[in-house]
Design an enzyme around this catalytic site. Structure first.
Site, mmCIF file in Angstrom:
data_model
loop_
_atom_site.group_PDB
_atom_site.id
_atom_site.type_symbol
_atom_site.label_atom_id
_atom_site.label_comp_id
_atom_site.label_asym_id
_atom_site.label_seq_id
_atom_site.Cartn_x
_atom_site.Cartn_y
_atom_site.Cartn_z
ATOM 1 N N LYS A 160 4.142 -2.658 5.508
ATOM 2 C CA LYS A 160 2.985 -1.758 5.519
ATOM 3 C C LYS A 160 1.679 -2.432 5.949
ATOM 4 O O LYS A 160 0.800 -1.779 6.517
ATOM 5 C CB LYS A 160 2.803 -1.105 4.147
ATOM 6 C CG LYS A 160 3.851 -0.049 3.828
ATOM 7 C CD LYS A 160 3.502 0.676 2.533
ATOM 8 C CE LYS A 160 4.488 1.790 2.233
ATOM 9 N NZ LYS A 160 4.085 2.570 1.041
ATOM 10 N N GLU B 255 -9.158 5.716 9.924
ATOM 11 C CA GLU B 255 -10.188 5.094 9.083
ATOM 12 C C GLU B 255 -9.713 4.877 7.648
ATOM 13 O O GLU B 255 -9.951 3.822 7.048
ATOM 14 C CB GLU B 255 -11.450 5.962 9.077
ATOM 15 C CG GLU B 255 -12.585 5.367 8.253
ATOM 16 C CD GLU B 255 -13.811 6.267 8.200
ATOM 17 O OE1 GLU B 255 -14.792 5.874 7.539
ATOM 18 O OE2 GLU B 255 -13.781 7.362 8.807
ATOM 19 N N PHE C 234 14.987 7.543 1.010
ATOM 20 C CA PHE C 234 15.226 8.974 0.817
ATOM 21 C C PHE C 234 14.585 9.817 1.921
ATOM 22 O O PHE C 234 14.751 11.032 1.953
ATOM 23 C CB PHE C 234 14.680 9.423 -0.537
ATOM 24 C CG PHE C 234 15.425 8.848 -1.707
ATOM 25 C CD1 PHE C 234 16.713 9.268 -2.004
ATOM 26 C CD2 PHE C 234 14.846 7.877 -2.508
ATOM 27 C CE1 PHE C 234 17.408 8.737 -3.079
ATOM 28 C CE2 PHE C 234 15.535 7.337 -3.588
ATOM 29 C CZ PHE C 234 16.823 7.770 -3.874
ATOM 30 N N GLY D 104 -2.289 -0.389 -12.935
ATOM 31 C CA GLY D 104 -1.847 -1.226 -11.832
ATOM 32 C C GLY D 104 -2.941 -1.414 -10.803
ATOM 33 O O GLY D 104 -3.848 -0.585 -10.678
ATOM 34 N N ALA D 105 -2.849 -2.532 -10.056
ATOM 35 C CA ALA D 105 -3.881 -2.838 -9.065
ATOM 36 C C ALA D 105 -3.272 -3.312 -7.749
ATOM 37 O O ALA D 105 -3.890 -4.060 -7.000
ATOM 38 C CB ALA D 105 -4.840 -3.897 -9.618
#
EC number: 1.1.1.25
Length: 283
Positions: free
Chosen positions: A70, A82, A20, A129-130
């Site tokens: 990513k 950083e 998108f 979530g993790a």
């Protein structure tokens, strides 16, 4: 119209057809009379190593990075911000003076979205979530003077890895784990709930929410990072309980706006991103 003066930005991913980002960025460029174009680039894993060199050669000004690149893009960058380094993931690359620098705008996108509705200072927050999105958001949250963070997850091992990592990198100690099936025990003590799991995402948008919602009330702010559907079952049920709800479109738009700023040095309006996004989601 594209000319020899047009500057190029874009997004790399695999697949990329359903991104998108192009309509959002291109609409903002048009409204701001900027001679830029935002292009989706389909990049398979085995070709990732060529991306940075190719982008520099073609004088591309900036790239967003989506699944599955990513983390694997990081070794090819010249520099990394950083925050992105600590998160361990990059979703934005800026090219300037021959240097490719990576950033992560996911966390700040979530924070800006929440702060539009409520302050984070001294709040107790439960994140569901993790995974990668959770890590980006939680790391950014811990710099906002919150009181407590609770990580709700099925796997204790994955949650514990995240918690240990966060404690080591931020010196923030008030972080706890709870099994996702036992969140009822802490809902009353929580102010903000954030879902970072894919539970409730289209086409499985009729499944039950990741947590029980019967104890959610008007004291709660509930955000879901899922943006399709616009209102997940978690948000629908939380709204019925009186909670303030924040759809995933907010985070998607705000992280995109931050990337736009990194690419161009200018800030687009929220509406310039929202209008084409909603058109595509509802279309």
């Amino acid at each position: 119209m594209i000319t020899g003066k047009t500057l190029i930005t874009g997004v790399i991913g695999h697949p990329i057809e359903h991104s998108f980002s192009p309509p959002m960025h291109n609409n903002a460029y048009k409204l701001m009379n900027m001679d830029y174009k935002y292009v989706p680039f389909h990049v398979e894993v085995e070709n990732l190593k060529h991306v940075i060199t190719s982008a520099k050669t073609l004088n591309i000004k900036g790239l967003n990075v989506t699944i599955p690149h990513k983390t694997t893009i990081i070794p090819y960058l010249d520099e990394i911000d950083e925050t992105a380094e600590k998160i361990g993931a990059v979703n934005t690359i800026n090219f300037k003076d021959g240097i490719a620098k990576g950033y992560n705008t996911d966390g700040i996108g979530a924070i800006v979205s929440i702060e539009k509705y409520t302050s984070l200072k001294d709040k107790n927050i439960m994140i569901i979530g993790a995974g990668g999105a959770s890590k980006a958001i939680t790391f950014t949250l811990l710099n906002k003077n919150i009181n407590q963070l609770i990580v709700a997850n099925r796997s204790k091992d994955n949650a514990q890895k995240l918690i240990t990592n966060l404690k080591n990198q931020t010196n923030f100690e008030n972080i706890d784990f709870i099994n996702i099936k036992k969140t009822d025990n802490v809902i009353d003590d929580v102010d903000i709930i954030i879902n970072t799991t894919p539970i409730g995402m289209y086409p499985k948008d009729e499944v039950a929410p990741p947590i029980k919602t019967d104890k959610i009330s008007s004291k709660h702010t509930v955000m879901d990072i899922i943006y399709n559907p616009l209102e997940t079952q978690l948000l629908k049920q939380s709204k019925k309980q009186g909670a303030t709800t924040i759809p995933g479109t907010h985070m998607l738009i705000n992280q995109g706006i931050k990337a736009f700023e990194i690419f161009t040095g200018k800030t687009p309006s929220y509406e310039s991103f929202e209008k084409p996004l909603l058109k595509h989601l509802q279309g």
